[in-house]
Design an enzyme around this catalytic site. Structure first.
Site, PDB file in Angstrom:
ATOM      1  N   LYS A  84      -9.509  -6.335   8.395  1.00 47.50           N
ATOM      2  CA  LYS A  84      -8.428  -5.957   9.310  1.00 47.50           C
ATOM      3  C   LYS A  84      -8.813  -6.510  10.662  1.00 47.50           C
ATOM      4  CE  LYS A  84      -6.921  -1.700   7.156  1.00 47.50           C
ATOM      5  NZ  LYS A  84      -6.908  -0.241   7.224  1.00 47.50           N
ATOM      6  N   LYS A 113      -1.294  -1.056  -4.364  1.00 52.81           N
ATOM      7  CA  LYS A 113      -2.449  -0.242  -3.945  1.00 52.81           C
ATOM      8  C   LYS A 113      -1.929   1.172  -3.748  1.00 52.81           C
ATOM      9  CE  LYS A 113      -4.672   0.153   0.577  1.00 52.81           C
ATOM     10  NZ  LYS A 113      -5.291  -0.616   1.679  1.00 52.81           N
ATOM     11  N   LYS A 124      -2.928   5.177  -2.524  1.00 49.48           N
ATOM     12  CA  LYS A 124      -3.894   6.029  -1.834  1.00 49.48           C
ATOM     13  C   LYS A 124      -4.301   7.144  -2.786  1.00 49.48           C
ATOM     14  CE  LYS A 124      -3.697   4.082   2.269  1.00 49.48           C
ATOM     15  NZ  LYS A 124      -4.884   3.560   2.967  1.00 49.48           N
ATOM     16  N   SER A 176       0.857  -1.175   0.000  1.00 50.24           N
ATOM     17  CA  SER A 176       0.000   0.000   0.000  1.00 50.24           C
ATOM     18  C   SER A 176       0.898   1.231   0.000  1.00 50.24           C
ATOM     19  CB  SER A 176      -0.881  -0.026   1.261  1.00 50.24           C
ATOM     20  OG  SER A 176      -1.544   1.202   1.421  1.00 50.24           O
ATOM     21  N   GLY A 212      -3.908  -3.981   6.445  1.00 50.57           N
ATOM     22  CA  GLY A 212      -2.912  -3.806   7.498  1.00 50.57           C
ATOM     23  C   GLY A 212      -3.019  -2.437   8.119  1.00 50.57           C
ATOM     24  N   ASP A 257     -13.574  -0.938   3.928  1.00 48.88           N
ATOM     25  CA  ASP A 257     -12.574  -1.034   4.995  1.00 48.88           C
ATOM     26  C   ASP A 257     -13.195  -0.395   6.247  1.00 48.88           C
ATOM     27  OD1 ASP A 257     -10.461  -0.560   6.749  1.00 48.88           O
ATOM     28  OD2 ASP A 257      -9.103   0.310   5.295  1.00 48.88           O
ATOM     29  N   ASP A 312      -7.208   3.221  -2.838  1.00 48.15           N
ATOM     30  CA  ASP A 312      -7.861   3.341  -1.528  1.00 48.15           C
ATOM     31  C   ASP A 312      -8.081   4.823  -1.238  1.00 48.15           C
ATOM     32  OD1 ASP A 312      -8.737   3.204   1.086  1.00 48.15           O
ATOM     33  OD2 ASP A 312      -6.975   2.156   1.871  1.00 48.15           O
ATOM     34  N   GLU A 352     -11.218   1.026  -2.782  1.00 48.76           N
ATOM     35  CA  GLU A 352     -11.431   0.795  -1.353  1.00 48.76           C
ATOM     36  C   GLU A 352     -11.977   2.044  -0.665  1.00 48.76           C
ATOM     37  OE1 GLU A 352      -7.987  -1.073   0.391  1.00 48.76           O
ATOM     38  OE2 GLU A 352      -8.493  -0.414   2.419  1.00 48.76           O
TER      39      GLU A 352
HETATM   40  O1  OSB Z   1      -6.772   2.339   4.833  1.00 50.22           O
HETATM   41  O2  OSB Z   1      -5.887   0.448   4.570  1.00 50.22           O
HETATM   42  C1  OSB Z   1      -5.853   1.568   5.070  1.00 50.22           C
HETATM   43  C2  OSB Z   1      -2.569   2.043   6.973  1.00 50.22           C
HETATM   44  C3  OSB Z   1      -3.018   2.737   8.079  1.00 50.22           C
HETATM   45  C4  OSB Z   1      -4.330   3.069   8.179  1.00 50.22           C
HETATM   46  C5  OSB Z   1      -5.232   2.710   7.160  1.00 50.22           C
HETATM   47  C6  OSB Z   1      -4.793   1.998   6.045  1.00 50.22           C
HETATM   48  C7  OSB Z   1      -3.435   1.696   5.942  1.00 50.22           C
HETATM   49  C8  OSB Z   1      -2.853   1.050   4.778  1.00 50.22           C
HETATM   50  C9  OSB Z   1      -1.486   0.400   4.925  1.00 50.22           C
HETATM   51  O3  OSB Z   1      -3.336   1.085   3.671  1.00 50.22           O
HETATM   52  C10 OSB Z   1      -1.526  -1.070   5.103  1.00 50.22           C
HETATM   53  C11 OSB Z   1      -0.213  -1.617   5.587  1.00 50.22           C
HETATM   54  O4  OSB Z   1       0.791  -1.534   4.869  1.00 50.22           O
HETATM   55  O5  OSB Z   1      -0.161  -2.132   6.729  1.00 50.22           O
HETATM   56 MG    MG Z   2      -8.099   1.218   3.597  1.00 48.16          MG
END
Ligand code: OSB
Ligand code: MG
Length: 373
Positions: free
Chosen positions: A270, A167, A169, A141, A296, A246, A194, A221
């Protein structure tokens, strides 16, 4: 059965991130976690990790709220369950029912108890989670970057290392143009976005979603509000790209209802957000493959190992967000750290409990707060 005596430690730890992580809700350059240790007089040890953000941007829980909820309500109820012998996971979860919400706080303790049971039974944690695979497919991510060039170079680096899925953001202004550019540069890689709730059903945003429909994304997402289901259903009826939820999903019931009513086609499971590994396991078993993958929270090694063992269940075939330790930290709290091979797989360690050793001295040298019960 005899009274079981156990000791619980709560350790708030902070580690610098090797790369700042930016989402539509904020930027973070340090990671925090409340490590939970459960031990008995026979030398059995359980390790868990509480997701603990410094700021309530992703969820309402923070490192301060999780600490207090554990201290005042969850740990006393947890310890009470040992008065009539060794409790089951179900007994522990029943003991948490009088506390509404606060799933991160619950999951931190629950995960440590799974690990304690694995230690006591001399089994791998994967065995307790019902895992059957010896390796898991994985992705990365990638946060919002200062420039397109920075993003493309970062994506290139992870693809070179074998990561199976990217992925990114997104937020308004950093979305379809970015996706178009990635497609142009990297072709038909497994790609998803996401939004962390940065969009609405406005005409302007609907147009953005329609444009993104052209790029064969695996999923989008959490595009809409963090507590919403129905607007997502409306959006899903207007676009082809599968919606993944999520932030909106906090229980087994939510996960089932989101899929049943087509508010989402896929769930980012999660464990912390759904109240622990028992719930994560049941969601995967009930929804089955194609409907679930594991997200995660930038976990340190202990949470990362729990996430690896639950993903070794057969339902997790879509690459998740569990990257190698070096994507997050210079040094991790476990030894050896998590590694991703050049085909984008993480191998599931053999051996009892977490299958790796926990670097207790390193944890304590990075501790901010410590308490025993
Ligand atoms: O939205 O999935 C999310 C990390 C912190 C808070 C929210 C998210 C995330 C990630 C990273 O997308 C996932 C990871 O590498 O652990
Ligand atoms: Mg997310």
């Amino acid at each position: 059965m005899e009274n079981e005596t156990i000791k619980i430690s709560q350790i708030l730890v902070s580690l610098p991130l090797v790369h700042p992580f930016q989402t539509s809700f904020g930027i973070q350059d340090k990671k925090y976690a409340i490590i939970i240790k459960i031990e008995d007089s026979e030398g059995n040890v359980g390790w868990g990790e509480t997701v603990a953000d410094p700021f309530p941007g992703y969820a309402y829980e923070t490192m301060d709220t999780t600490w207090i909820i554990q201290e005042k309500y969850l740990i006393p109820s947890f310890l009470e369950r040992f008065q009539e012998g060794l409790p089951s996971i179900q007994d522990i979860l029943d003991g948490f029912k009088h506390v509404r919400g606060h799933n991160f706080a619950k999951a931190g303790l629950e995960s440590a108890y799974w690990s304690f049971l694995a230690s006591k039974q001399g089994k791998s944690l994967g065995n307790l989670y019902g895992a059957s695979k010896d390796k898991i497919p994985t992705g990365v991510s990638i946060g919002i970057q200062p420039s397109m060039e920075a993003l493309l170079s970062r994506i290139g680096k992870f693809l070179e290392r074998g990561y199976q899925r990217i992925k990114i953001k997104i937020k308004p202004g950093w979305d379809h143009d970015v996706v178009a550019r990635i497609r142009k540069e990297f072709g038909d890689i497994k790609l998803m976005v996401d939004a962390n709730s940065a969009y609405t059903l406005s005409e302007k945003h609907l147009e953005i979603f329609k444009k993104m429909d052209r790029y064969d994304l695996m999923m989008i997402e959490q595009p809409l509000a963090y507590d919403d289901m129905l607007d997502h259903k409306i959006l899903q009826s207007k676009i082809e790209t599968p919606i993944c939820l999520d932030e909106s999903i906090h229980s087994i019931r939510h996960a089932e209802q989101a899929i049943e009513f087509d508010c989402a086609r896929i769930i980012n499971v999660k464990p912390a957000r759904v109240g622990g590994y028992y719930n994560a396991k049941v969601i995967a078993e009930k929804l089955g493959k194609d409907k679930v993958w594991l997200g995660g929270m930038l976990e340190m090694g202990i949470g990362r190992m729990h996430n690896i063992f639950v993903q070794a269940k057969e339902e997790f075939t879509i690459p998740g967000d569990t990257s190698g330790s070096d994507r997050y930290f210079q040094e991790d709290i476990i030894d050896p750290p998590v590694k991703v091979d050049d085909k984008g797989f993480i191998s599931v360690p053999e051996g009892t409990n977490l299958g790796v050793s926990v670097r207790e001295d390193f944890i304590l040298s990075n501790a901010i707060k410590y308490q025993e019960y």
